[in-house]
Each structure stands twice: as structure tokens, then as C-alpha cells.
Design a protein around this motif. Structure first.
Motif, PDB file in Angstrom:
ATOM      1  N   PHE A  31       0.795  -1.226   0.000  1.00 10.31           N
ATOM      2  CA  PHE A  31       0.000   0.000   0.000  1.00 10.31           C
ATOM      3  C   PHE A  31       0.832   1.284   0.000  1.00 10.31           C
ATOM      4  CE2 PHE A  31      -2.786  -3.157   2.142  1.00 10.31           C
ATOM      5  CZ  PHE A  31      -3.768  -3.218   1.157  1.00 10.31           C
ATOM      6  N   GLY A  32       2.144   1.174   0.103  1.00  6.32           N
ATOM      7  CA  GLY A  32       2.994   2.359   0.118  1.00  6.32           C
ATOM      8  C   GLY A  32       2.988   3.105   1.437  1.00  6.32           C
ATOM      9  N   LEU A  33       2.519   2.468   2.504  1.00  2.00           N
ATOM     10  CA  LEU A  33       2.480   3.101   3.823  1.00  2.00           C
ATOM     11  C   LEU A  33       3.878   3.145   4.444  1.00  2.00           C
ATOM     12  CD1 LEU A  33      -0.691   1.293   5.203  1.00  2.00           C
ATOM     13  CD2 LEU A  33      -0.561   3.563   4.196  1.00  2.00           C
ATOM     14  N   PHE A  34       4.045   3.985   5.443  1.00  4.85           N
ATOM     15  CA  PHE A  34       5.277   4.062   6.229  1.00  4.85           C
ATOM     16  C   PHE A  34       6.507   4.324   5.353  1.00  4.85           C
ATOM     17  CE2 PHE A  34       2.557   0.704   8.199  1.00  4.85           C
ATOM     18  CZ  PHE A  34       2.012   1.509   9.189  1.00  4.85           C
ATOM     19  N   GLY A  41      10.341   3.670  -2.393  1.00  5.38           N
ATOM     20  CA  GLY A  41       9.581   4.647  -1.625  1.00  5.38           C
ATOM     21  C   GLY A  41       8.111   4.693  -1.992  1.00  5.38           C
ATOM     22  N   ALA A  42       7.662   3.775  -2.836  1.00  5.77           N
ATOM     23  CA  ALA A  42       6.263   3.731  -3.255  1.00  5.77           C
ATOM     24  C   ALA A  42       5.757   2.293  -3.122  1.00  5.77           C
ATOM     25  CB  ALA A  42       6.135   4.200  -4.701  1.00  5.77           C
ATOM     26  N   ALA A  43       4.479   2.115  -3.413  1.00  6.70           N
ATOM     27  CA  ALA A  43       3.919   0.767  -3.419  1.00  6.70           C
ATOM     28  C   ALA A  43       4.448   0.010  -4.630  1.00  6.70           C
ATOM     29  CB  ALA A  43       2.397   0.831  -3.464  1.00  6.70           C
ATOM     30  N   ILE A  44       4.568  -1.300  -4.489  1.00  5.91           N
ATOM     31  CA  ILE A  44       4.988  -2.147  -5.604  1.00  5.91           C
ATOM     32  C   ILE A  44       3.801  -2.284  -6.553  1.00  5.91           C
ATOM     33  CG2 ILE A  44       5.721  -4.482  -6.229  1.00  5.91           C
ATOM     34  CD1 ILE A  44       7.165  -4.636  -3.550  1.00  5.91           C
ATOM     35  N   PRO A  45       4.017  -2.175  -7.856  1.00  4.02           N
ATOM     36  CA  PRO A  45       2.898  -2.303  -8.797  1.00  4.02           C
ATOM     37  C   PRO A  45       2.151  -3.625  -8.611  1.00  4.02           C
ATOM     38  CG  PRO A  45       4.859  -1.540  -9.945  1.00  4.02           C
ATOM     39  CD  PRO A  45       5.278  -1.894  -8.541  1.00  4.02           C
ATOM     40  N   PHE A  46       0.832  -3.532  -8.694  1.00  2.00           N
ATOM     41  CA  PHE A  46      -0.043  -4.679  -8.458  1.00  2.00           C
ATOM     42  C   PHE A  46       0.332  -5.862  -9.352  1.00  2.00           C
ATOM     43  CE2 PHE A  46      -3.824  -7.166  -9.521  1.00  2.00           C
ATOM     44  CZ  PHE A  46      -4.241  -7.540  -8.248  1.00  2.00           C
ATOM     45  N   GLY A  47       0.486  -7.025  -8.723  1.00  2.00           N
ATOM     46  CA  GLY A  47       0.708  -8.267  -9.440  1.00  2.00           C
ATOM     47  C   GLY A  47       2.101  -8.494  -9.982  1.00  2.00           C
ATOM     48  N   SER A  48       3.022  -7.552  -9.778  1.00  2.00           N
ATOM     49  CA  SER A  48       4.371  -7.735 -10.343  1.00  2.00           C
ATOM     50  C   SER A  48       5.088  -8.875  -9.629  1.00  2.00           C
ATOM     51  CB  SER A  48       5.178  -6.445 -10.257  1.00  2.00           C
ATOM     52  OG  SER A  48       5.427  -6.103  -8.907  1.00  2.00           O
ATOM     53  N   TRP A  49       5.803  -9.673 -10.427  1.00  3.43           N
ATOM     54  CA  TRP A  49       6.511 -10.845  -9.906  1.00  3.43           C
ATOM     55  C   TRP A  49       7.965 -10.509  -9.692  1.00  3.43           C
ATOM     56  CZ3 TRP A  49       5.580 -15.292  -7.702  1.00  3.43           C
ATOM     57  CH2 TRP A  49       6.608 -16.225  -7.611  1.00  3.43           C
ATOM     58  N   GLY A  51       7.995  -9.307  -6.522  1.00  7.40           N
ATOM     59  CA  GLY A  51       7.890  -8.335  -5.439  1.00  7.40           C
ATOM     60  C   GLY A  51       6.527  -8.173  -4.816  1.00  7.40           C
ATOM     61  N   TRP A  52       5.497  -8.007  -5.653  1.00  3.67           N
ATOM     62  CA  TRP A  52       4.173  -7.786  -5.096  1.00  3.67           C
ATOM     63  C   TRP A  52       3.671  -9.026  -4.371  1.00  3.67           C
ATOM     64  CZ3 TRP A  52      -0.833  -9.629  -5.462  1.00  3.67           C
ATOM     65  CH2 TRP A  52      -1.818  -8.810  -4.899  1.00  3.67           C
ATOM     66  N   TRP A  53       3.942 -10.197  -4.926  1.00  2.00           N
ATOM     67  CA  TRP A  53       3.497 -11.444  -4.305  1.00  2.00           C
ATOM     68  C   TRP A  53       4.229 -11.692  -2.992  1.00  2.00           C
ATOM     69  CZ3 TRP A  53      -0.883 -13.302  -5.992  1.00  2.00           C
ATOM     70  CH2 TRP A  53      -1.301 -12.931  -7.271  1.00  2.00           C
ATOM     71  N   ALA A  54       5.513 -11.352  -2.954  1.00  2.35           N
ATOM     72  CA  ALA A  54       6.273 -11.473  -1.700  1.00  2.35           C
ATOM     73  C   ALA A  54       5.700 -10.523  -0.645  1.00  2.35           C
ATOM     74  CB  ALA A  54       7.743 -11.182  -1.942  1.00  2.35           C
ATOM     75  N   ALA A  55       5.354  -9.308  -1.074  1.00  3.33           N
ATOM     76  CA  ALA A  55       4.762  -8.339  -0.140  1.00  3.33           C
ATOM     77  C   ALA A  55       3.408  -8.807   0.355  1.00  3.33           C
ATOM     78  CB  ALA A  55       4.648  -6.979  -0.822  1.00  3.33           C
ATOM     79  N   LEU A  56       2.627  -9.439  -0.516  1.00  2.00           N
ATOM     80  CA  LEU A  56       1.333  -9.978  -0.096  1.00  2.00           C
ATOM     81  C   LEU A  56       1.517 -11.093   0.939  1.00  2.00           C
ATOM     82  CD1 LEU A  56      -1.742  -9.802  -0.563  1.00  2.00           C
ATOM     83  CD2 LEU A  56      -1.464 -11.589  -2.280  1.00  2.00           C
TER      84      LEU A  56
END
Length: 149
Positions: A31-34, A41-49, A51-56
Motif C-alpha cells: 500500500f505504500g504506507l510508512f 519509496g512507493a507501493a509495488i505495482p499490483f501483481g508484479s513478480w 515483489g508484489w506477491w512477496a509483499a502480499l
């Protein structure tokens, strides 16, 4: 002082802090919080492999471990994701975590493996549900329930 009685609460506190820290990493990346993802410094683009899946995984497994709900499977998945992060992202740079920036991945990996092996401790939803199941009256084959017509 009986030190052995501190084991359960200490395990619970270790699980809670580790889950919270992992969840915060997920919140910052999804979500780009904190301050957002540490690299951009931003949210990882939705669904990107990957990174986004690791963050989820960080967000969901961190929340589950924090609450002590489905703790062992969530901790095992979190541990595996951190092992993947270490060996795929950090280890190719250098062998030692101190030199390749993989200290957090290694610490999270081993911490979650410990939680997966030892369980959630007494201060967890898993423990609460287990106590409720143990306290629930069990229907016995020897004592069938009365049938009314």
C-alpha cells in the motif's frame, strides 16, 4: 522464581513482534504506507513478480502470525518466502548476509521456522480455539442423543 513458566508467554511475545514487523513490511510494499517499499519509496505495482506477491505474503502471513491464527502454516510459508528472498536476491551478490544485505531475510526465515516448529504459544487465537474445542462436550457413541418424534 520458576523460569520454565515464562516459556509460553515469551514464545507468544516473540511471535507477536515478529508477525507485526513482517506485516509492516507487507503494508509498506503493498500500500505504500510508512514510506513505501524500501527500494522505491512507493507501493509495488499490483501483481508484479515476485515483489508484489512477496509483499502480499508478508502482509497476510504477518497478520496471521501476529494474531496467532493458522500460525504454523503461515509461519512456514513466511519462512520459505524469506529463504527464497535470501537465496535468489541476496546470496548471488555475496556469501555472507553481512555483505549481501540479506540479514533481515535470514533473520525472518529462521524466526518463522522457529515459530512453525514451536507453535503459537498460549496467547494466540489458535490456543483459544483449541481450549474451546477441548471444553466442548463430546458426543459419545455409547451415549446416543435422545430422539424425539
Amino acid at each position: 522464581m520458576n523460569v520454565s513458566r515464562l516459556g509460553g508467554p515469551t514464545l507468544s511475545l516473540f511471535r507477536i513482534v515478529t508477525g507485526l514487523l513482517f506485516m509492516l513490511h507487507g503494508l509498506s510494499s503493498v500500500f505504500g504506507l510508512f514510506g513505501g517499499n524500501p527500494t522505491t519509496g512507493a507501493a509495488i505495482p499490483f501483481g508484479s513478480w515476485p515483489g508484489w506477491w512477496a509483499a502480499l505474503i508478508q502482509l497476510v502471513c504477518g497478520a496471521l502470525v501476529l494474531a496467532g491464527l493458522l500460525t504454523r502454516p503461515a509461519a512456514l510459508l513466511a519462512s520459505g518466502s524469506m529463504a527464497y528472498a535470501y537465496f535468489v536476491v541476496h546470496q548471488p551478490e555475496d556469501l555472507l548476509p553481512l555483505h549481501n544485505g540479506g540479514e533481515l531475510s535470514a533473520l525472518f526465515c529462521w524466526s518463522f521456522l522457529l515459530v512453525a516448529a514451536l507453535g503459537s504459544g498460549p496467547w494466540a487465537l489458535d490456543a483459544l480455539f483449541a481450549r474451546r474445542r477441548a471444553d466442548a462436550p463430546q458426543a459419545s457413541v455409547a451415549d446416543p442423543a435422545p430422539v424425539s418424534a
